[in-house]
Design a protein around this motif. Structure first.
Motif, PDB file in Angstrom:
ATOM      1  N   UNK A 172       0.835  -1.202   0.000  1.00 45.79           N
ATOM      2  CA  UNK A 172       0.000   0.000   0.000  1.00 45.79           C
ATOM      3  C   UNK A 172       0.865   1.245   0.000  1.00 45.79           C
ATOM      4  N   UNK A 173       0.365   2.279  -0.670  1.00 47.46           N
ATOM      5  CA  UNK A 173       1.118   3.524  -0.837  1.00 47.46           C
ATOM      6  C   UNK A 173       1.484   4.175   0.487  1.00 47.46           C
ATOM      7  N   UNK A 174       0.754   3.855   1.544  1.00 49.02           N
ATOM      8  CA  UNK A 174       0.985   4.471   2.850  1.00 49.02           C
ATOM      9  C   UNK A 174       1.989   3.684   3.682  1.00 49.02           C
ATOM     10  N   UNK A 175       2.482   2.555   3.165  1.00 54.14           N
ATOM     11  CA  UNK A 175       3.570   1.849   3.838  1.00 54.14           C
ATOM     12  C   UNK A 175       4.866   2.603   3.597  1.00 54.14           C
ATOM     13  N   UNK A 176       5.885   2.255   4.365  1.00 54.41           N
ATOM     14  CA  UNK A 176       7.137   3.004   4.247  1.00 54.41           C
ATOM     15  C   UNK A 176       8.353   2.124   4.032  1.00 54.41           C
ATOM     16  N   UNK A 177       8.150   0.819   3.899  1.00 56.98           N
ATOM     17  CA  UNK A 177       9.290  -0.086   3.773  1.00 56.98           C
ATOM     18  C   UNK A 177       9.089  -1.071   2.629  1.00 56.98           C
ATOM     19  N   UNK A 178      10.193  -1.376   1.953  1.00 50.42           N
ATOM     20  CA  UNK A 178      10.221  -2.432   0.940  1.00 50.42           C
ATOM     21  C   UNK A 178      11.295  -3.457   1.290  1.00 50.42           C
ATOM     22  N   UNK A 179      11.581  -3.566   2.574  1.00 43.81           N
ATOM     23  CA  UNK A 179      12.572  -4.533   3.030  1.00 43.81           C
ATOM     24  C   UNK A 179      12.132  -5.944   2.663  1.00 43.81           C
ATOM     25  N   UNK A 180      13.058  -6.725   2.176  1.00 43.63           N
ATOM     26  CA  UNK A 180      12.770  -8.114   1.844  1.00 43.63           C
ATOM     27  C   UNK A 180      12.308  -8.336   0.423  1.00 43.63           C
ATOM     28  N   UNK A 181      12.078  -7.267  -0.326  1.00 45.11           N
ATOM     29  CA  UNK A 181      11.648  -7.412  -1.710  1.00 45.11           C
ATOM     30  C   UNK A 181      12.852  -7.312  -2.649  1.00 45.11           C
ATOM     31  N   UNK A 182      12.796  -8.094  -3.709  1.00 48.19           N
ATOM     32  CA  UNK A 182      13.890  -8.134  -4.683  1.00 48.19           C
ATOM     33  C   UNK A 182      13.614  -7.271  -5.908  1.00 48.19           C
ATOM     34  N   UNK A 183      12.361  -6.952  -6.152  1.00 48.18           N
ATOM     35  CA  UNK A 183      11.979  -6.137  -7.306  1.00 48.18           C
ATOM     36  C   UNK A 183      10.731  -5.343  -6.953  1.00 48.18           C
ATOM     37  N   UNK A 184      10.549  -4.227  -7.650  1.00 47.14           N
ATOM     38  CA  UNK A 184       9.427  -3.329  -7.368  1.00 47.14           C
ATOM     39  C   UNK A 184       8.700  -3.012  -8.666  1.00 47.14           C
ATOM     40  N   UNK A 185       7.375  -3.147  -8.631  1.00 41.33           N
ATOM     41  CA  UNK A 185       6.543  -2.831  -9.790  1.00 41.33           C
ATOM     42  C   UNK A 185       5.570  -1.706  -9.431  1.00 41.33           C
ATOM     43  N   UNK A 186       5.517  -0.679 -10.269  1.00 44.06           N
ATOM     44  CA  UNK A 186       4.547   0.397 -10.096  1.00 44.06           C
ATOM     45  C   UNK A 186       3.566   0.303 -11.262  1.00 44.06           C
ATOM     46  N   UNK A 187       2.327  -0.094 -10.992  1.00 43.35           N
ATOM     47  CA  UNK A 187       1.379  -0.393 -12.064  1.00 43.35           C
ATOM     48  C   UNK A 187       0.698   0.838 -12.636  1.00 43.35           C
ATOM     49  N   UNK A 188      -0.091   0.607 -13.671  1.00 49.57           N
ATOM     50  CA  UNK A 188      -0.848   1.671 -14.300  1.00 49.57           C
ATOM     51  C   UNK A 188      -2.132   1.995 -13.550  1.00 49.57           C
ATOM     52  N   UNK A 189      -2.820   3.000 -14.037  1.00 43.96           N
ATOM     53  CA  UNK A 189      -4.056   3.455 -13.413  1.00 43.96           C
ATOM     54  C   UNK A 189      -4.113   4.962 -13.397  1.00 43.96           C
ATOM     55  N   UNK A 190      -4.778   5.490 -12.389  1.00 41.25           N
ATOM     56  CA  UNK A 190      -4.952   6.937 -12.259  1.00 41.25           C
ATOM     57  C   UNK A 190      -4.709   7.322 -10.802  1.00 41.25           C
ATOM     58  N   UNK A 191      -3.451   7.192 -10.364  1.00 44.07           N
ATOM     59  CA  UNK A 191      -3.140   7.452  -8.960  1.00 44.07           C
ATOM     60  C   UNK A 191      -3.628   8.830  -8.550  1.00 44.07           C
ATOM     61  N   UNK A 192      -4.373   8.845  -7.441  1.00 43.89           N
ATOM     62  CA  UNK A 192      -4.937  10.085  -6.904  1.00 43.89           C
ATOM     63  C   UNK A 192      -5.765  10.836  -7.945  1.00 43.89           C
ATOM     64  N   UNK A 193      -6.384  10.083  -8.849  1.00 44.40           N
ATOM     65  CA  UNK A 193      -7.254  10.688  -9.853  1.00 44.40           C
ATOM     66  C   UNK A 193      -6.538  11.544 -10.885  1.00 44.40           C
ATOM     67  N   UNK A 194      -5.194  11.415 -10.959  1.00 36.65           N
ATOM     68  CA  UNK A 194      -4.397  12.235 -11.876  1.00 36.65           C
ATOM     69  C   UNK A 194      -4.556  13.729 -11.600  1.00 36.65           C
ATOM     70  N   UNK A 195      -4.914  14.075 -10.358  1.00 38.73           N
ATOM     71  CA  UNK A 195      -5.037  15.501 -10.032  1.00 38.73           C
ATOM     72  C   UNK A 195      -3.691  16.197 -10.149  1.00 38.73           C
TER      73      UNK A 195
END
Length: 229
Positions: free
Chosen positions: A33-56
């Motif tokens: 979730x976007x409100x988390x603050x850690x990516x410890x333990x992950x080997x790769x990161x994916x940021x998917x498509x969509x309309x984050x925050x409504x594209x405001x």
């Protein structure tokens, strides 16, 4: 390989990305979730498509300040694979992890179709399973996919072989030099407007995108083997 799929308010391709990893690769994957603050333990990161925050304000502008982004930036600085697709690409641009900016599509209309892409660089951690010059079929779905950068940045992208994908045959959105995807200088951050996760299974009409995820997994296995041997 354990992969994080970042979820923002308005993300709508997170599930596609999740199943491309889980079913397409058979590897471990979790939503973060976007409100988390850690990516410890992950080997790769994916940021998917969509309309984050409504594209405001503009696409990706608010997501760039989400609590999770410092961890994404740290993962990139640590050399972990970071993939941003569509809105994810826009977020990477806003965060300064990739150069340039996104403009409205040339005809000012939302485009949703499958387009041919040419693989311009097959020597990246994202494209090693392709051959240079391969033409693959990948969907696009965006209203602001017109990639732009200044002349000096474009020169650097060309000289450093950082243009990974180009639109082939026709340019759907007006993107400079037909650019569809670029990497950072280190080569571990890829931003692309087309959706490989939507072309990861033949049932979807194309599985040409699966090789991108297989390339990431291959890189991780080779890196892991080198560390443990």
């Amino acid at each position: 390989m354990k992969t994080a799929v970042i979820v923002f308010p308005g993300s709508n391709c997170d599930t596609d990305m999740y199943y491309a990893i889980k079913d397409g690769l058979g590897e471990e994957v979790e939503y973060v979730w976007h409100d988390d603050s850690s990516l410890d333990g992950f080997d790769a990161v994916m940021i998917p498509g969509g309309f984050s925050y409504g594209d405001y304000l503009r696409s990706g502008a608010i997501a760039r300040f989400s609590k999770i982004m410092p961890a994404v930036i740290q993962a990139a600085n640590d050399g972990k694979p970071v993939l941003g697709v569509c809105n994810g690409f826009q977020i990477l641009l806003e965060a300064g992890l990739l150069p340039g900016a996104m403009l409205r599509n040339k005809k000012l209309k939302f485009i949703c179709e499958t387009v041919p892409l040419a693989v311009e660089n097959s020597e990246t951690i994202f494209t090693s399973e392709y051959n240079k010059g391969d033409v693959i079929q990948i969907p696009i779905a965006h209203g602001e996919g017109n990639y732009y950068c200044d002349e000096e940045t474009l020169k650097q992208l060309k000289e450093q072989n950082r243009i990974v994908f180009k639109y082939y045959g026709k340019n759907p959105n007006g993107s400079i030099e037909d650019i569809a995807g670029i990497i950072n200088e280190k080569g571990n951050v890829l931003g692309m407007m087309p959706h490989p996760e939507r072309a990861a299974d033949a049932l979807l009409g194309s599985n040409d995108g699966l090789k991108l995820f297989q390339s990431i997994l291959k890189h991780w296995r080779e890196s892991h083997a080198a560390v443990t041997s």
